[in-house]
Design a protein around this motif. Structure first.
Motif, PDB file in Angstrom:
ATOM      1  N   SER A   1     -59.505  34.102  62.930  1.00  0.00           N
ATOM      2  CA  SER A   1     -60.344  35.299  62.964  1.00  0.00           C
ATOM      3  C   SER A   1     -59.529  36.530  63.355  1.00  0.00           C
ATOM      4  CB  SER A   1     -61.493  35.087  63.954  1.00  0.00           C
ATOM      5  OG  SER A   1     -62.275  36.236  64.066  1.00  0.00           O
ATOM      6  N   ALA A   2     -58.714  36.404  64.409  1.00  0.00           N
ATOM      7  CA  ALA A   2     -57.888  37.536  64.839  1.00  0.00           C
ATOM      8  C   ALA A   2     -56.865  37.904  63.764  1.00  0.00           C
ATOM      9  CB  ALA A   2     -57.188  37.205  66.153  1.00  0.00           C
ATOM     10  N   GLY A   3     -56.297  36.903  63.115  1.00  0.00           N
ATOM     11  CA  GLY A   3     -55.346  37.177  62.038  1.00  0.00           C
ATOM     12  C   GLY A   3     -55.987  37.881  60.863  1.00  0.00           C
ATOM     13  N   ASP A   4     -57.191  37.461  60.498  1.00  0.00           N
ATOM     14  CA  ASP A   4     -57.908  38.120  59.404  1.00  0.00           C
ATOM     15  C   ASP A   4     -58.214  39.579  59.743  1.00  0.00           C
ATOM     16  OD1 ASP A   4     -57.863  35.851  57.848  1.00  0.00           O
ATOM     17  OD2 ASP A   4     -59.918  35.256  58.316  1.00  0.00           O
ATOM     18  N   ARG A   5     -58.666  39.825  60.979  1.00  0.00           N
ATOM     19  CA  ARG A   5     -58.946  41.209  61.396  1.00  0.00           C
ATOM     20  C   ARG A   5     -57.665  42.030  61.388  1.00  0.00           C
ATOM     21  NH1 ARG A   5     -61.819  38.783  65.462  1.00  0.00           N
ATOM     22  NH2 ARG A   5     -60.244  39.428  66.969  1.00  0.00           N
ATOM     23  N   LEU A   6     -56.568  41.438  61.830  1.00  0.00           N
ATOM     24  CA  LEU A   6     -55.288  42.124  61.859  1.00  0.00           C
ATOM     25  C   LEU A   6     -54.878  42.581  60.464  1.00  0.00           C
ATOM     26  CD1 LEU A   6     -52.815  42.938  63.558  1.00  0.00           C
ATOM     27  CD2 LEU A   6     -51.930  40.647  63.206  1.00  0.00           C
ATOM     28  N   VAL A   7     -55.004  41.706  59.489  1.00  0.00           N
ATOM     29  CA  VAL A   7     -54.648  42.048  58.110  1.00  0.00           C
ATOM     30  C   VAL A   7     -55.558  43.154  57.582  1.00  0.00           C
ATOM     31  CG1 VAL A   7     -54.600  41.168  55.741  1.00  0.00           C
ATOM     32  CG2 VAL A   7     -53.602  39.827  57.591  1.00  0.00           C
ATOM     33  N   ARG A   8     -56.848  43.068  57.854  1.00  0.00           N
ATOM     34  CA  ARG A   8     -57.775  44.115  57.391  1.00  0.00           C
ATOM     35  C   ARG A   8     -57.443  45.464  58.002  1.00  0.00           C
ATOM     36  NH1 ARG A   8     -61.631  40.024  57.703  1.00  0.00           N
ATOM     37  NH2 ARG A   8     -62.336  40.706  59.756  1.00  0.00           N
ATOM     38  N   HIS A   9     -57.134  45.471  59.310  1.00  0.00           N
ATOM     39  CA  HIS A   9     -56.808  46.740  59.962  1.00  0.00           C
ATOM     40  C   HIS A   9     -55.485  47.312  59.452  1.00  0.00           C
ATOM     41  CE1 HIS A   9     -60.230  46.710  62.528  1.00  0.00           C
ATOM     42  NE2 HIS A   9     -59.871  45.620  63.181  1.00  0.00           N
TER      43      HIS A   9
ATOM     44  N   PHE B   1     -54.368  46.933  56.433  1.00  0.00           N
ATOM     45  CA  PHE B   1     -54.710  47.482  55.123  1.00  0.00           C
ATOM     46  C   PHE B   1     -55.389  48.848  55.281  1.00  0.00           C
ATOM     47  CE2 PHE B   1     -57.578  47.876  51.441  1.00  0.00           C
ATOM     48  CZ  PHE B   1     -56.638  47.809  50.430  1.00  0.00           C
ATOM     49  N   ASP B   2     -56.309  48.960  56.247  1.00  0.00           N
ATOM     50  CA  ASP B   2     -56.989  50.238  56.492  1.00  0.00           C
ATOM     51  C   ASP B   2     -55.999  51.331  56.881  1.00  0.00           C
ATOM     52  OD1 ASP B   2     -59.445  49.112  55.932  1.00  0.00           O
ATOM     53  OD2 ASP B   2     -60.014  48.849  58.041  1.00  0.00           O
ATOM     54  N   VAL B   3     -55.041  50.994  57.732  1.00  0.00           N
ATOM     55  CA  VAL B   3     -54.032  51.976  58.132  1.00  0.00           C
ATOM     56  C   VAL B   3     -53.227  52.417  56.915  1.00  0.00           C
ATOM     57  CG1 VAL B   3     -51.865  52.263  59.423  1.00  0.00           C
ATOM     58  CG2 VAL B   3     -53.872  51.315  60.548  1.00  0.00           C
ATOM     59  N   GLY B   4     -52.879  51.479  56.057  1.00  0.00           N
ATOM     60  CA  GLY B   4     -52.153  51.830  54.836  1.00  0.00           C
ATOM     61  C   GLY B   4     -52.940  52.803  53.968  1.00  0.00           C
ATOM     62  N   LEU B   5     -54.232  52.570  53.836  1.00  0.00           N
ATOM     63  CA  LEU B   5     -55.071  53.489  53.061  1.00  0.00           C
ATOM     64  C   LEU B   5     -55.124  54.871  53.704  1.00  0.00           C
ATOM     65  CD1 LEU B   5     -58.097  51.182  52.095  1.00  0.00           C
ATOM     66  CD2 LEU B   5     -56.251  51.991  50.612  1.00  0.00           C
TER      67      LEU B   5
ATOM     68  N   ILE C   1     -55.639  61.439  61.398  1.00  0.00           N
ATOM     69  CA  ILE C   1     -54.759  60.963  62.471  1.00  0.00           C
ATOM     70  C   ILE C   1     -55.570  60.260  63.554  1.00  0.00           C
ATOM     71  CG2 ILE C   1     -53.225  61.708  64.340  1.00  0.00           C
ATOM     72  CD1 ILE C   1     -52.096  63.789  62.378  1.00  0.00           C
ATOM     73  N   SER C   2     -56.732  60.777  63.879  1.00  0.00           N
ATOM     74  CA  SER C   2     -57.602  60.126  64.851  1.00  0.00           C
ATOM     75  C   SER C   2     -57.996  58.721  64.379  1.00  0.00           C
ATOM     76  CB  SER C   2     -58.850  60.968  65.085  1.00  0.00           C
ATOM     77  OG  SER C   2     -59.730  60.322  65.967  1.00  0.00           O
ATOM     78  N   GLY C   3     -58.329  58.598  63.104  1.00  0.00           N
ATOM     79  CA  GLY C   3     -58.662  57.294  62.540  1.00  0.00           C
ATOM     80  C   GLY C   3     -57.477  56.348  62.588  1.00  0.00           C
ATOM     81  N   LEU C   4     -56.286  56.867  62.305  1.00  0.00           N
ATOM     82  CA  LEU C   4     -55.076  56.048  62.363  1.00  0.00           C
ATOM     83  C   LEU C   4     -54.822  55.529  63.776  1.00  0.00           C
ATOM     84  CD1 LEU C   4     -52.619  58.044  60.090  1.00  0.00           C
ATOM     85  CD2 LEU C   4     -53.363  55.697  59.748  1.00  0.00           C
ATOM     86  N   VAL C   5     -54.967  56.405  64.754  1.00  0.00           N
ATOM     87  CA  VAL C   5     -54.746  55.992  66.144  1.00  0.00           C
ATOM     88  C   VAL C   5     -55.743  54.912  66.541  1.00  0.00           C
ATOM     89  CG1 VAL C   5     -54.838  56.779  68.547  1.00  0.00           C
ATOM     90  CG2 VAL C   5     -53.635  58.137  66.834  1.00  0.00           C
ATOM     91  N   CYS C   6     -57.002  55.080  66.152  1.00  0.00           N
ATOM     92  CA  CYS C   6     -58.019  54.064  66.459  1.00  0.00           C
ATOM     93  C   CYS C   6     -57.678  52.733  65.792  1.00  0.00           C
ATOM     94  CB  CYS C   6     -59.403  54.537  66.016  1.00  0.00           C
ATOM     95  SG  CYS C   6     -60.093  55.819  67.049  1.00  0.00           S
ATOM     96  N   ASP C   7     -57.281  52.786  64.521  1.00  0.00           N
ATOM     97  CA  ASP C   7     -56.934  51.551  63.821  1.00  0.00           C
ATOM     98  C   ASP C   7     -55.675  50.907  64.400  1.00  0.00           C
ATOM     99  OD1 ASP C   7     -59.114  51.435  62.201  1.00  0.00           O
ATOM    100  OD2 ASP C   7     -58.123  52.223  60.425  1.00  0.00           O
TER     101      ASP C   7
ATOM    102  N   ASP D   1     -54.790  51.074  67.475  1.00  0.00           N
ATOM    103  CA  ASP D   1     -55.263  50.459  68.709  1.00  0.00           C
ATOM    104  C   ASP D   1     -55.896  49.097  68.419  1.00  0.00           C
ATOM    105  OD1 ASP D   1     -55.880  50.501  71.588  1.00  0.00           O
ATOM    106  OD2 ASP D   1     -57.957  50.713  70.915  1.00  0.00           O
ATOM    107  N   LEU D   2     -56.688  49.025  67.359  1.00  0.00           N
ATOM    108  CA  LEU D   2     -57.309  47.757  66.973  1.00  0.00           C
ATOM    109  C   LEU D   2     -56.252  46.740  66.541  1.00  0.00           C
ATOM    110  CD1 LEU D   2     -60.423  49.040  64.999  1.00  0.00           C
ATOM    111  CD2 LEU D   2     -60.414  47.874  67.213  1.00  0.00           C
ATOM    112  N   ILE D   3     -55.211  47.205  65.861  1.00  0.00           N
ATOM    113  CA  ILE D   3     -54.139  46.302  65.427  1.00  0.00           C
ATOM    114  C   ILE D   3     -53.445  45.697  66.643  1.00  0.00           C
ATOM    115  CG2 ILE D   3     -51.849  46.240  64.362  1.00  0.00           C
ATOM    116  CD1 ILE D   3     -52.972  48.242  62.280  1.00  0.00           C
ATOM    117  N   VAL D   4     -53.139  46.527  67.630  1.00  0.00           N
ATOM    118  CA  VAL D   4     -52.502  46.021  68.843  1.00  0.00           C
ATOM    119  C   VAL D   4     -53.415  45.011  69.527  1.00  0.00           C
ATOM    120  CG1 VAL D   4     -51.713  46.684  71.148  1.00  0.00           C
ATOM    121  CG2 VAL D   4     -51.046  48.047  69.171  1.00  0.00           C
TER     122      VAL D   4
END
Length: 87
Positions: free
Chosen positions: A14-22, A24-28, A53-59, A61-64
């Motif tokens: 589950s954590a790995g799947d979320r990591l990959v999604r986040h 991908f979101d940062v890349g977008l 940039i705010s969205g990137l920082v939030c994402d 944070d989620l990746i970490v």
């Protein structure tokens, strides 16, 4: 791939799947930011840049967070297996 997933804990998967999604979101979002900075015809919109940039920082944070959860789940699983509590 399914056989590998079957040997991993659900928490790790589950954590790995979320990591990959986040990631991908940062890349977008980086793609959007690149378009904003590369646009020569329109002036840079500070509000758009701030929002991206705010969205990137939030994402990020989620990746970490997700990376930490994935590593915790993996180390917890290894400790269970090493301690004889494996499946």
């Amino acid at each position: 791939m399914d056989s590998v997933r079957a040997t991993l804990s659900p928490e790790f998967v589950s954590a790995g799947d979320r990591l990959v999604r986040h990631l991908f979101d940062v890349g977008l979002q980086l793609g959007v930011l690149r378009v904003v900075f590369d646009c020569e015809t329109a002036p840079l919109d500070a509000a758009v840049i701030t929002e991206v940039i705010s969205g990137l920082v939030c994402d990020l944070d989620l990746i970490v967070r997700d990376a930490g959860l994935a590593m915790f789940a993996l180390s917890d699983e290894r400790a269970r297996v090493a301690g004889g509590g494996g499946r």
